[in-house]
Design an enzyme around this catalytic site. Structure first.
Site, PDB file in Angstrom:
ATOM      1  N   ASP A  36     -71.808   8.518 100.638  1.00  0.00           N
ATOM      2  CA  ASP A  36     -72.281   7.564  99.635  1.00  0.00           C
ATOM      3  C   ASP A  36     -73.793   7.598  99.455  1.00  0.00           C
ATOM      4  OD1 ASP A  36     -70.571   6.284  98.041  1.00  0.00           O
ATOM      5  OD2 ASP A  36     -70.776   4.323  98.968  1.00  0.00           O
ATOM      6  N   ASP A 297     -93.727   9.910  53.054  1.00  0.00           N
ATOM      7  CA  ASP A 297     -93.214  10.936  53.949  1.00  0.00           C
ATOM      8  C   ASP A 297     -91.873  10.549  54.560  1.00  0.00           C
ATOM      9  OD1 ASP A 297     -93.501  13.355  55.403  1.00  0.00           O
ATOM     10  OD2 ASP A 297     -93.877  12.143  57.178  1.00  0.00           O
ATOM     11  N   GLY A 432     -84.758  18.208  62.556  1.00  0.00           N
ATOM     12  CA  GLY A 432     -83.486  18.647  61.976  1.00  0.00           C
ATOM     13  C   GLY A 432     -83.704  19.192  60.583  1.00  0.00           C
ATOM     14  N   LEU A 433     -84.544  18.505  59.798  1.00  0.00           N
ATOM     15  CA  LEU A 433     -84.791  18.927  58.425  1.00  0.00           C
ATOM     16  C   LEU A 433     -85.512  20.272  58.420  1.00  0.00           C
ATOM     17  CD1 LEU A 433     -84.570  17.778  55.506  1.00  0.00           C
ATOM     18  CD2 LEU A 433     -86.940  17.084  55.758  1.00  0.00           C
TER      19      LEU A 433
HETATM   20  S1  SF4 Z   1     -65.755   6.070  95.211  1.00  0.00           S
HETATM   21 FE1  SF4 Z   1     -67.120   4.386  95.751  1.00  0.00          FE
HETATM   22  S2  SF4 Z   1     -67.195   4.429  97.967  1.00  0.00           S
HETATM   23 FE2  SF4 Z   1     -66.349   6.366  97.336  1.00  0.00          FE
HETATM   24  S3  SF4 Z   1     -68.122   7.724  97.222  1.00  0.00           S
HETATM   25 FE3  SF4 Z   1     -67.818   6.891  95.179  1.00  0.00          FE
HETATM   26  S4  SF4 Z   1     -69.134   5.129  95.122  1.00  0.00           S
HETATM   27 FE4  SF4 Z   1     -68.906   5.640  97.254  1.00  0.00          FE
END
Ligand code: SF4
Length: 529
Positions: A36, A297, A432-433
């Site tokens: 995480d 413009d 773009g133009l």
């Molecule tokens: S699902 Fe939730 S807990 Fe699992 S890695 Fe992703 S953020 Fe973290």
């Protein structure tokens, strides 16, 4: 649950991380699996923070699940307190930790630390990042102000007239859109009105700053996705009113000034003069945007089809600017947060479109393709979508990418923000133009490297010769040559029909029997005069 490659928002604990990372002396213990820590990259790579977020992860692994992960929580809380010495601690679960039900917040609260410990309960499977940020901000302030809440029914004493009015600026966070510079811009406006800023939070605030929030006379709800829950509570509990206008665009900035001046009881004329609030007139000289958008413009902007998809705050504000200040036609309006769907639906009704409320980027892509806009205003997801579809795009809201955290001063709120928006919306269209013209005329004698400047006499003679060539083989009915058809197909689909009709009427008016590539360009030059 739905598996997806990209998401507009992370889980709610990312919102809690945004609050912790925005502040100076707050720490967050996150009960989360190994892996995480990827979330750190959002702050160090996208926001370019020069330090890791103030987050301690319990980082449990599969083998820990057989034992007591609760012990891991307690160890992480104790270690975070010892090592970082924060002024307050947030404790909560990530999505996976929610499933093992360790009640990490309750465990930490039971440890009797000498600082406030705020247990976060953020349901990861039904709520998202912005909601997580709003809940965290609200619960944190509520915990810190618990002993200051006046008795129900008590009246807030009026401001001492000898003291200047004070406002809190609430909602700016890291990973928000241009918050750093918006705050500077709003500070300038308030200063010009004689209003002091009491606290800016959470961005740059300390825990003690949050304890001072009730010292202000009113709150400025700068980013309602993050601050509306809190400003609602401060209003109910402390009788502090909050602004509703988002000062994005010249008209809305002028409305905001009027609203703030009324709340503070000050004269708005230093900033509004004698002008009508909301009018983005030419005399709103604090910004160049109104005049630039009307200058000769910019006439090619009129009626440009624009599709807007963002967070609700920026999407609604952008639609007003697009329609009222730039002269665009809003052909799509939506947001990814269901919590704010009602506001977006109301706004969409004003522009005669149906609001798109979805967090599925594939659905958004389909809607953009169907609306065939000339400009997309969105998040970094819409930037990818627009790129795939070959449509000009500007980013107006989170989620953002690293290029949306510019080194230069680049607000989107206030009068300077209106200038920034004009530049960032209009330049992709100009490009773009230009790109389109270069593509169309890439074989034209004036567009090759050897061509001299077009104002020189030699070129004028050559132009005449080419014009005559184009008219030389006149016949009765115009038919497209293969080359002519091929060239026509290079013109963007939304103007192709008009180009075909104009070229045929031009050919007929000159009695041409076939339409070649040259006829197409001659016709274009003729109608451009
Ligand atoms: S699902 Fe939730 S807990 Fe699992 S890695 Fe992703 S953020 Fe973290």
């Amino acid at each position: 649950m739905q598996l997806t490659l990209w998401t507009y928002e992370g889980p709610p604990h990312i919102g809690a991380m945004r609050i912790a990372t925005s502040m100076r002396d707050l720490h967050y213990v996150l009960h989360a699996p190994q892996g995480d820590t990827y979330a750190d990259l959002l702050f160090t790579m996208i926001e370019r923070q020069d330090r890791r977020p103030p987050v301690t992860y319990t980082t449990f692994q599969a083998r820990d699940l057989g034992g007591s992960t609760a012990e891991l929580v307690k160890a992480a809380v104790a270690e975070a307190f010892e090592r970082f010495r924060p002024a307050a601690l947030l404790v909560g679960d990530s999505c996976t930790a929610e499933l093992i039900q360790d009640q990490s917040g309750a465990l930490a609260a039971g440890m009797q630390l000498p600082i406030p410990v705020v247990a976060l309960e953020l349901p990861a499977y039904s709520k998202k990042e912005n909601w997580g940020a709003a809940e965290t901000f609200y619960h944190l302030v509520r915990a810190l102000l618990a002993d200051q809440v006046p008795a129900p029914g008590s009246k807030r004493p009026p401001r001492d007239p000898a003291r200047r009015p004070r406002a809190n600026l609430l909602g700016p966070t890291v990973l928000g859109f241009r918050c750093r510079d918006d705050v500077t811009e709003i500070r300038r406006l308030l200063d010009a009105l004689g209003i002091d800023v009491n606290v800016v939070a959470p961005l740059g605030a300390s825990v003690d700053d949050l304890r001072r929030l009730p010292d202000a006379d009113f709150n400025i709800d700068l980013y309602p996705e993050v601050s509306r829950t809190l400003t609602g509570w401060l209003n109910r509990s402390f009788g502090m009113p909050a602004t509703r206008t988002i000062p994005m665009g010249v008209g809305a900035t002028r409305d905001f000034i009027a609203e703030v001046a009324a709340l503070a009881g000050v004269d708005p004329s230093p900033l509004l003069g004698g002008e009508t609030p909301g009018a983005a007139g030419r005399s709103s000289s604090a910004s160049r945007q109104p005049w630039y958008a009307r200058s000769v413009d910019s006439t090619y902007l009129t009626g440009k089809r624009v599709f807007i998809f963002a967070d609700a705050t920026h999407a609604i504000a952008a639609a007003r600017i697009a329609a009222e200040e730039m002269g665009f036609t809003v052909v799509g309006l939506g947001c990814y947060a269901r919590d704010f769907a009602r506001d977006v639906r109301e706004a969409a009704a004003r522009y005669g479109v149906e609001a798109l409320i979805s967090d599925d980027y594939l659905e958004v892509e389909k809607a953009i393709a169907a609306a065939a806009p000339e400009l997309v205003l969105g998040t970094q997801m819409e930037r990818h979508i627009a790129k795939r579809l070959g449509i000009a795009c500007a980013v107006i809201s989170s989620p953002i990418h690293v290029q949306d955290v510019p080194a230069r001063y680049s607000p989107v709120y206030g009068f300077e923000g209106a200038n920034v928006l004009f530049d960032s919306w209009v330049h992709p269209l100009v490009m773009g133009l230009e790109e389109h013209l270069l593509q169309m005329f890439r074989d034209d004698f004036e567009f090759n490297d050897a061509a001299p400047a077009s104002h020189l006499p030699a070129v004028a003679a050559q132009t005449m010769a080419v014009a005559e060539l184009g008219m030389s083989d006149a016949d009765d009915g115009p038919a497209w040559t293969a080359d002519g058809e091929r060239e026509l197909k290079k013109i963007p689909f939304f103007v192709r029909g008009k180009a075909r009709r104009n070229t045929e009427s031009y050919a007929r008016s000159r009695g041409l029997s076939t339409i070649t590539v040259e006829t197409l360009y001659d016709a274009k030059a003729h109608f451009a005069r």
